[in-house]
Scaffold this active site. Structure first.
Site, PDB file in Angstrom:
ATOM      1  N   ASN A   8      40.567  31.909  56.400  1.00  0.00           N
ATOM      2  CA  ASN A   8      39.480  31.765  55.436  1.00  0.00           C
ATOM      3  C   ASN A   8      38.540  30.659  55.888  1.00  0.00           C
ATOM      4  O   ASN A   8      38.719  29.496  55.526  1.00  0.00           O
ATOM      5  CB  ASN A   8      40.069  31.453  54.058  1.00  0.00           C
ATOM      6  N   LYS A  15      40.863  27.570  56.194  1.00  0.00           N
ATOM      7  CA  LYS A  15      42.206  27.603  55.628  1.00  0.00           C
ATOM      8  C   LYS A  15      42.955  28.793  56.218  1.00  0.00           C
ATOM      9  O   LYS A  15      42.395  29.885  56.346  1.00  0.00           O
ATOM     10  CB  LYS A  15      42.151  27.749  54.098  1.00  0.00           C
ATOM     11  N   ARG A  81      38.511  36.352  55.870  1.00  0.00           N
ATOM     12  CA  ARG A  81      37.443  36.290  54.871  1.00  0.00           C
ATOM     13  C   ARG A  81      36.102  36.363  55.604  1.00  0.00           C
ATOM     14  O   ARG A  81      35.828  35.573  56.511  1.00  0.00           O
ATOM     15  CB  ARG A  81      37.511  34.999  54.078  1.00  0.00           C
ATOM     16  N   ASP A 138      33.502  38.770  50.868  1.00  0.00           N
ATOM     17  CA  ASP A 138      33.207  38.013  49.651  1.00  0.00           C
ATOM     18  C   ASP A 138      32.242  38.764  48.738  1.00  0.00           C
ATOM     19  O   ASP A 138      32.182  38.498  47.542  1.00  0.00           O
ATOM     20  CB  ASP A 138      32.594  36.660  50.031  1.00  0.00           C
ATOM     21  N   LEU A 191      32.929  26.071  42.244  1.00  0.00           N
ATOM     22  CA  LEU A 191      32.206  24.888  42.687  1.00  0.00           C
ATOM     23  C   LEU A 191      32.917  24.291  43.891  1.00  0.00           C
ATOM     24  O   LEU A 191      34.049  23.812  43.789  1.00  0.00           O
ATOM     25  CB  LEU A 191      32.129  23.854  41.562  1.00  0.00           C
ATOM     26  N   GLY A 192      32.263  24.344  45.043  1.00  0.00           N
ATOM     27  CA  GLY A 192      32.814  23.789  46.267  1.00  0.00           C
ATOM     28  C   GLY A 192      31.674  23.348  47.160  1.00  0.00           C
ATOM     29  O   GLY A 192      30.639  22.893  46.673  1.00  0.00           O
ATOM     30  N   GLY A 194      29.889  25.374  48.663  1.00  0.00           N
ATOM     31  CA  GLY A 194      28.931  26.312  48.084  1.00  0.00           C
ATOM     32  C   GLY A 194      29.308  26.553  46.638  1.00  0.00           C
ATOM     33  O   GLY A 194      30.489  26.495  46.279  1.00  0.00           O
ATOM     34  N   GLY A 312      36.857  23.762  45.247  1.00  0.00           N
ATOM     35  CA  GLY A 312      37.247  22.386  45.544  1.00  0.00           C
ATOM     36  C   GLY A 312      36.800  21.379  44.513  1.00  0.00           C
ATOM     37  O   GLY A 312      37.571  20.505  44.096  1.00  0.00           O
TER      38      GLY A 312
END
Length: 367
Positions: A8, A15, A81, A138, A191-192, A194, A312
């Site tokens: 990912n 990840k 991903r 995605d 929320l990360g 992006g 994140g």
């Protein structure tokens, strides 16, 4: 026992998780491409081990391959991903040479992500040539958007070119739908690095804030989000400006970074806000923008049962989530949850479905 490795890559991380389908090994590289990058490896039943890391997405995949090789592990399938599937890919697919070539055409629609996605795919196919490689998109979850959510306010010829709302973070939202049984009519705020906001009704998307590319919607760590359409044109009129330089400005030096003089990790901004007015302003602009996107998404639902924070920032920055929620108190704020996104679980499941389908076709073919 089929071993599936999920890979990912994000705009600032990579990840990897080995599943059987229970998780037996994870490797997460944070702040990818910076001097502060770290790789955290977790074996089942063992404490996490962290070490410095340098390099890009392809180097990260090679590092994961080395971690598996020293444990004498080879995956039978690798799930990737992929941020953008365009209009060609509505669901996960086996990566053939033809599929890989088709993905190249989508780089312009996700220039911050697709080069890293493709680099990690190429590296993984080289590391594990005998494994099945699966692209998990995605955008796939958002193919169920209603037509009034997909269509952009542009003439028909633009729509025919594929210029429409695709939406992103679909694997993350899918994982929330799968893990929260009483989700109801919900707004999911991913929320990360992006950020996007998606409204979900009966397990299906009815609105999402990102549009044609991941640069759209609410502002993110280094991305501007939605802007007055004249702003890029004005920037292009500046001396020496090019399409490439403006794209770099809007994707790499805007958003939180643009306001806070380069700071864009929320952990750093929270630590600096007491003595740095720019960091405080960046956080206030961010929480305002996200709260407005959540309120807008709620208007697309018959009722609003739940608000979910994930990603994140959503999972690890309760101060930010509280400030966003505080801006929504004038509305009937629903039940609020923080739910860890498990994109790898969705990727693992979709990969196993494809592998079973492939075996069924083989068994049903005449000998």
């Amino acid at each position: 026992m089929t071993r599936v490795l999920t890979i990912n890559p994000g705009s600032s991380s990579l990840k990897a998780a080995l599943r059987t389908p229970t998780v037996s090994l994870t490797a997460e590289i944070d702040r990818l491409g910076t001097s502060e990058a770290r790789c955290t490896v977790t074996d089942t039943g063992m404490p996490p081990v962290q070490e410095p890391f340098s390099g890009g997405a392809a180097d990260a995949v090679a590092h994961v391959a080395a971690l598996l090789a020293c444990r004498d592990i080879r995956p039978q399938a690798v799930a990737h991903r992929v941020v953008h599937g365009g209009s060609l890919f509505e669901r996960s697919v086996v990566i053939t040479d033809a599929v890989r070539e088709s993905l190249t055409a989508l780089v312009a629609w996700a220039p911050l992500h697709m080069p890293g996605d493709l680099a990690s795919i190429d590296a993984a196919r080289a590391c594990w040539p005998d494994a099945a490689h699966i692209a998990c998109f995605d955008t796939a979850f958002h193919h169920a958007l209603p037509d009034d959510a997909r269509r952009l306010p542009l003439p028909a010829f633009a729509d025919q070119l594929g210029l429409r709302r695709y939406g992103f973070h679909g694997l993350s939202v899918r994982s929330i739908v799968d893990t929260v049984p009483d989700l109801g009519d919900a707004v999911v705020a991913h929320l990360g690095s992006g950020c996007s906001v998606t409204a979900v009704h009966n397990g299906q998307p009815v609105h999402t804030s990102m549009s044609l590319t991941p640069a759209s919607g609410v502002l993110s760590g280094t991305r501007s989000g939605d802007l007055d359409p004249e702003i890029p044109l004005i920037l292009l009129d500046q001396p020496g400006a090019t399409t490439a330089s403006v794209r770099t400005l809007l994707s790499h030096h805007s958003g939180l970074a643009g306001i806070a003089h380069g700071l864009h990790d929320v952990r750093d901004l929270l630590a600096a806000r007491e003595h740095d007015p720019a960091a405080d302003l960046a956080l206030r602009v961010f929480t305002r923008d996200v709260a407005m996107a959540i309120a807008a998404a709620a208007t697309t639902l018959p009722r609003w049962d739940m608000l979910v924070f994930t990603g994140g920032i959503g999972e690890h920055a309760p101060t930010v989530c509280h400030e966003i929620s505080a801006r929504l108190t004038s509305l009937r704020l629903p039940r609020t949850l923080v739910v860890p996104a498990d994109e790898a679980a969705v990727m693992d499941r979709e990969t196993r479905v494809l592998l079973r389908a492939h075996l069924d076709v083989q068994h049903s073919s005449p000998q």
